[in-house]
Design a protein around this motif. Structure first.
Motif, PDB file in Angstrom:
ATOM      1  N   GLU A 212      63.440  42.635  -3.907  1.00 15.38           N
ATOM      2  CA  GLU A 212      63.214  41.431  -3.109  1.00 15.38           C
ATOM      3  C   GLU A 212      64.427  40.509  -3.198  1.00 15.38           C
ATOM      4  O   GLU A 212      64.914  39.993  -2.200  1.00 15.38           O
ATOM      5  CB  GLU A 212      61.939  40.737  -3.596  1.00 15.38           C
TER       6      GLU A 212
ATOM      7  N   LEU B 238      55.204  38.055  -4.674  1.00 12.40           N
ATOM      8  CA  LEU B 238      56.420  38.058  -3.866  1.00 12.40           C
ATOM      9  C   LEU B 238      56.063  38.056  -2.378  1.00 12.40           C
ATOM     10  O   LEU B 238      56.735  37.406  -1.570  1.00 12.40           O
ATOM     11  CB  LEU B 238      57.282  39.276  -4.202  1.00 12.40           C
ATOM     12  N   GLY B 239      54.979  38.762  -2.022  1.00 10.84           N
ATOM     13  CA  GLY B 239      54.528  38.768  -0.644  1.00 10.84           C
ATOM     14  C   GLY B 239      54.047  37.407  -0.176  1.00 10.84           C
ATOM     15  O   GLY B 239      54.122  37.090   1.018  1.00 10.84           O
TER      16      GLY B 239
ATOM     17  N   HIS C 122      52.502  45.565 -11.679  1.00 12.04           N
ATOM     18  CA  HIS C 122      53.250  45.817 -10.452  1.00 12.04           C
ATOM     19  C   HIS C 122      52.523  45.236  -9.246  1.00 12.04           C
ATOM     20  O   HIS C 122      53.145  44.628  -8.349  1.00 12.04           O
ATOM     21  CB  HIS C 122      53.436  47.333 -10.282  1.00 12.04           C
ATOM     22  N   HIS C 123      51.200  45.385  -9.221  1.00 11.72           N
ATOM     23  CA  HIS C 123      50.392  44.853  -8.113  1.00 11.72           C
ATOM     24  C   HIS C 123      50.579  43.354  -7.963  1.00 11.72           C
ATOM     25  O   HIS C 123      50.797  42.849  -6.846  1.00 11.72           O
ATOM     26  CB  HIS C 123      48.914  45.181  -8.357  1.00 11.72           C
TER      27      HIS C 123
ATOM     28  N   ALA D   8      57.432  47.078 -11.593  1.00 12.45           N
ATOM     29  CA  ALA D   8      57.382  45.636 -11.359  1.00 12.45           C
ATOM     30  C   ALA D   8      58.783  45.061 -11.254  1.00 12.45           C
ATOM     31  O   ALA D   8      59.093  44.261 -10.362  1.00 12.45           O
ATOM     32  CB  ALA D   8      56.606  44.955 -12.479  1.00 12.45           C
TER      33      ALA D   8
ATOM     34  N   SER E 158      60.470  46.105  -7.973  1.00 12.78           N
ATOM     35  CA  SER E 158      60.007  45.335  -6.819  1.00 12.78           C
ATOM     36  C   SER E 158      60.690  43.971  -6.777  1.00 12.78           C
ATOM     37  O   SER E 158      61.109  43.491  -5.720  1.00 12.78           O
ATOM     38  CB  SER E 158      58.491  45.146  -6.874  1.00 12.78           C
ATOM     39  N   PHE E 159      60.805  43.349  -7.952  1.00 12.71           N
ATOM     40  CA  PHE E 159      61.448  42.038  -8.010  1.00 12.71           C
ATOM     41  C   PHE E 159      62.924  42.140  -7.618  1.00 12.71           C
ATOM     42  O   PHE E 159      63.436  41.352  -6.834  1.00 12.71           O
ATOM     43  CB  PHE E 159      61.315  41.451  -9.416  1.00 12.71           C
TER      44      PHE E 159
ATOM     45  N   VAL F 134      53.019  41.389  -9.176  1.00 21.72           N
ATOM     46  CA  VAL F 134      54.398  41.028  -8.828  1.00 21.72           C
ATOM     47  C   VAL F 134      54.613  41.193  -7.322  1.00 21.72           C
ATOM     48  O   VAL F 134      55.151  40.300  -6.648  1.00 21.72           O
ATOM     49  CB  VAL F 134      55.406  41.876  -9.628  1.00 21.72           C
ATOM     50  N   ARG F 135      54.166  42.309  -6.775  1.00 20.03           N
ATOM     51  CA  ARG F 135      54.323  42.543  -5.333  1.00 20.03           C
ATOM     52  C   ARG F 135      53.508  41.530  -4.522  1.00 20.03           C
ATOM     53  O   ARG F 135      53.974  41.013  -3.500  1.00 20.03           O
ATOM     54  CB  ARG F 135      53.879  43.956  -4.975  1.00 20.03           C
TER      55      ARG F 135
END
Length: 341
Positions: free
Chosen positions: A140, A115-116, A108-109, A133, A136-137, A111-112
C-alpha cells in the motif's frame, strides 16, 4: 423529515456555512466565543450530524487510526489499547481496534481492512508480525505504521518498545539479592522471534544468571500467556520434587496463574517461593500477596506510538528513516518477592 444540512445550521445561527465548518472542525480559522456558542446551540437544536465521509473526502483524511492487538481480553493489551485510544481522542481522531487472536490470517485481515478504510495511520501490536500483514502494508505504501510493544527487526520501520531485556535483568538481580540461587524463568513461548518482547525478557534473565555464575539448565518453562492455562502449567512446575525457590514470570498474567497454583499447593509466598512478574498491570496490586512486577510505561508508549503515526511527516519528511523508541521500566516492589509487606 428532511436531512438537516450545514446551511440550516448557518441560517439558524445567523452566520455563514464557512463559520459553521470552522466550529465543527475546530479550525482552520478561529471563531469568536459568542459566535461559536450560537453555532453549537443551532447544531443541538436542529440535531445536525456532520457527514464524516464527505469531510474525509474534502480533507483527504479519514480521522481514523487502526490498531491491531493480539487479544484485548488480556489485561496488558486491553490497558495498552485504552491508553492509545485516549491519546487518539486527544488528537481528534477515532480508533478502530481488531483482535488478531495470535493468528496470522486474522492479523492480515485487519491490516488489509484498515488500509482499505484509508485510515490515517496503523498501530500494530504483534507477538510476531506476519509476513502477509507486512507485505500488504508495504504494498500500500502510503499509510504510516508503527509497531508497538514489538519490533519486527532493526531498521524495519518505526517501533515503540519496552526495555524488556533490562527489565528482566532488574527483576532477576532483585531475586538474587534476596539470596536465591535457583531463579526459574516461567512463561517463555516456543518459536519466538529474536526481537519478540518475551525473547528479550528470557535473554535478560539468562544474562543476569550468567553474571552471577549460576546455571540456567532446566530452569526455563514454556507456558501459555493467559493466566488460566498458565496456572495448569505452574501446578506441574511447583509440584515437582526439585521446584525452584524463586520464579521470574515473563508476564503478569502468568505470574497471577502461578500465584494461584502456589496457594492451591500450600506453598507460602514469599517464604517458600518468591515471585516477580512483568508488565505492571493494575491487578498486580491486589493479588495475594501483592505481586512485585517490572512495570512498563504504557501511557508513554501509547503517546509515542500515536505521535509517530500522526506526526511522521514532521519527524521524517521522506518517511524512510527507521525510528525506534525504547522506554525504560521500573521495579514495582511489593510482598511477593520477599520485601516487607
Amino acid at each position: 423529515m428532511p436531512k438537516v444540512t450545514r446551511d440550516d445550521v448557518a441560517r439558524l445561527a445567523g452566520t455563514s456555512t464557512a463559520v459553521v465548518s470552522y466550529v465543527i472542525n475546530d479550525g482552520p480559522r478561529p471563531v469568536a466565543r459568542a459566535t461559536r456558542e450560537k453555532v453549537l446551540a443551532a447544531i443541538a437544536e436542529l440535531g445536525y450530524r456532520p457527514d464524516r465521509v464527505a469531510q474525509a473526502m474534502a480533507r483527504k483524511r479519514t480521522d481514523l487510526i487502526g490498531m491491531v492487538v493480539p487479544d484485548t481480553r488480556q489485561p496488558f493489551f486491553g490497558a495498552l489499547a485504552h491508553a492509545v485510544e485516549q491519546v487518539v481522542t486527544e488528537r481528534g481522531r477515532l480508533l478502530l481496534i481488531g483482535n488478531s487472536d495470535y493468528a496470522d490470517s486474522r492479523e492480515h485481515h485487519y491490516v488489509r481492512a484498515f488500509l482499505g478504510m484509508q485510515v490515517d495511520g496503523l498501530i500494530l501490536v504483534s507477538q510476531n508480525a506476519s509476513t502477509p500483514a507486512l507485505s500488504s502494508f508495504e504494498a500500500e505504501g502510503r499509510t504510516p505504521m508503527v509497531m508497538l510493544h514489538h519490533q519486527v527487526s532493526p531498521g524495519h520501520g518505526a517501533a515503540v518498545v519496552t526495555d524488556d531485556r533490562g527489565g528482566a535483568a532488574l527483576a532477576v538481580d532483585h531475586l538474587l539479592a534476596h539470596g536465591h540461587r535457583r531463579v526459574h524463568c516461567f512463561g517463555a513461548a516456543h518459536h519466538l522471534g529474536p526481537h519478540d518482547p518475551v525473547a528479550g525478557r528470557v535473554a535478560g534473565w539468562a544474562e543476569a544468571m550468567a553474571r552471577a555464575g549460576l546455571d540456567t539448565h532446566g530452569q526455563l518453562t514454556h507456558a501459555p500467556f493467559d493466566r488460566v492455562r498458565a496456572h495448569a502449567v505452574a501446578r506441574g512446575l511447583l509440584s515437582g520434587p526439585d521446584r525452584p525457590t524463586a520464579v521470574f514470570c515473563v508476564t503478569d498474567d502468568q505470574a497471577i496463574g502461578l500465584l494461584r497454583a502456589a496457594t492451591e499447593l500450600g506453598l507460602r509466598v514469599p517464604e517458600e517461593l518468591a515471585v516477580i512478574g512483568f508488565d505492571g498491570i493494575p491487578e498486580t496490586a491486589i493479588t495475594y500477596p501483592p505481586l512485585t512486577t517490572v512495570a512498563s510505561d504504557q501511557r508513554g508508549m501509547a503517546r509515542a506510538a500515536v505521535e509517530l503515526v500522526l506526526d511522521r511527516k514532521d519527524v521524517d519528511p521522506d518517511g524512510d528513516v527507521p525510528q525506534l523508541r525504547r522506554f525504560p521500566v521500573e521495579l514495582a516492589v511489593r510482598a511477593s518477592c520477599g520485601c516487607g509487606r
